[in-house]
Design a protein around this motif. Structure first.
Motif: not given
Lengths: 88, 289
Positions: B40-56
């Motif tokens: 597969c060229l890529f995999t897309a996986e559903l997250l059950d929770a969003m990580p803390d992305t506050s440092g974005k």
């Protein structure tokens, strides 16, 4: 004057196109077509300070033409570049 | 549960819990189901929770018009984070986190799943294939006599209308895709156009591919006229009809190489047109020669 940042020269057949690829360019789809001579001059001065004199001398050195002819060739080219907003 | 799909010859896998409702929104992908899950060229996986992305860190935001989807790009934790919304002003409906090679995406869906799931997969596909002689286009494609005719133009120009004019007036035409077909330069240099699971408002998800007969850039006008485009004109018409992050150098290099090969191989035309049958006939007679 100086060439603006964020542009990349791409060969296309016998011609060249200068495309906006950097995030610093406001018009993300901007594209300027150039012949081989213009592309040569752009690449020679990219990122450096230059003026009409610099470009004319580059033409003299590269193509062996006299300085007066070179200056005449450079004037409309610089106007095109200024109008396109790719130098400042 | 993991399912594999193949679009334009590129395989990708979607991973979501077995009974997740999002599977109900995958109907447009059904024709593209592939049993073989290797390479597969890529995999897309559903997250059950969003990580803390506050440092974005915000990188850029893309939106082609008030009613067009908005994609905000951030750098976070050495990866890309994309926040997606259906329009310029709408709240975020999906998050997509991907490694910089676009091989491993994880996503989170909010609200209406159809828009967000479809968009997540479309973005992953576009970016993962950008270096692989493949362009996810914004175009409408009609098939006639085993060839695909690709209609380009700004939003609202009448790409879909022009496809319909071919179908309603010229015998033996059918719609391949109305919004997001895929053009790929094959290993032998042939340029082919593929249907995809993405087709805008028209449900038209055909797992079919044909050689490209011609590319036609449409402009609305007061009278019909057609002409062959120069290499530079064709390149420019294509350039604004596919997306990608050109500040990512290897992506820009890939998109350029593919576009150059396409416009050097396929005849490209500019069509000034009214939304009438005469425009379709003029176009068809010129480009099918």
């Amino acid at each position: 004057m100086k060439t603006k940042k964020g542009y990349r020269m791409r060969p296309l057949g016998k011609e060249y196109i200068l495309v906006a690829e950097g995030l610093e360019v406001e018009n993300a789809n901007q594209m300027i077509s150039m012949n081989a001579t213009a592309a040569f001059l752009w690449e020679a001065v990219e990122g450096k300070d230059f003026d009409a004199e610099t470009l004319a001398q580059l033409l003299v050195d590269e193509y062996g033409i006299d300085i007066e002819t070179a200056k005449k060739d450079v004037t409309p080219l610089l106007q095109t570049w200024e109008k396109a907003g790719i130098i400042n | 549960m993991k399912r594999t799909y193949k679009v334009a010859g590129h395989k990708f896998a979607v991973v979501m819990p077995d009974h997740n409702l999002a599977w109900n929104e995958m109907s447009s992908c059904e024709p593209f189901v592939c049993e073989d899950a290797d390479e597969c060229l890529f995999t897309a996986e559903l997250l059950d929770a969003m990580p803390d992305t506050s440092g974005k860190q915000k990188v850029t935001v893309g939106c082609e018009g008030p009613d067009m989807p908005r994609v905000e790009l951030f750098e976070w934790n050495g990866e890309w984070l994309m926040e997606l919304a259906p329009t310029l002003e709408a709240p975020v409906r999906a998050y997509l986190i991907t490694d910089k090679a676009f091989s491993k995406g994880r996503f989170r869906l909010l609200g209406s799943m159809r828009f967000s799931l479809s968009t997540v997969l479309m973005l992953m596909f576009a970016f993962a294939t950008a270096r692989k002689n493949t362009l996810l286009m914004h175009a409408s494609v009609t098939m006639k006599d085993g060839k695909g005719y690709v209609f380009l133009g700004k939003s609202g120009t009448g790409k879909s209308t022009h496809s319909q004019l071919w179908i309603n007036n010229i015998g033996g035409c059918s719609l391949l895709n109305d919004d997001n077909p895929v053009i790929r330069v094959m290993d032998d240099g042939e340029v082919r156009v593929f249907g995809s699971p993405w087709s805008g408002k028209t449900p038209c998800y055909h797992n079919v591919d044909v050689p490209v007969g011609a590319i036609v850039n449409l402009h609305q006008a007061k009278k019909n006229a057609i002409r062959r485009l120069s290499l530079v004109e064709a390149y420019a018409a294509m350039y604004v009809s596919f997306s990608g992050y050109r500040f990512i150098k290897d992506m820009a290099d890939g998109l350029h190489a593919t576009n150059e090969k396409i416009v050097s191989t396929v005849p490209c035309y500019g069509l000034d047109c009214l939304p009438n049958a005469e425009a379709a006939w003029l176009c068809y007679k010129t480009v099918s020669q």
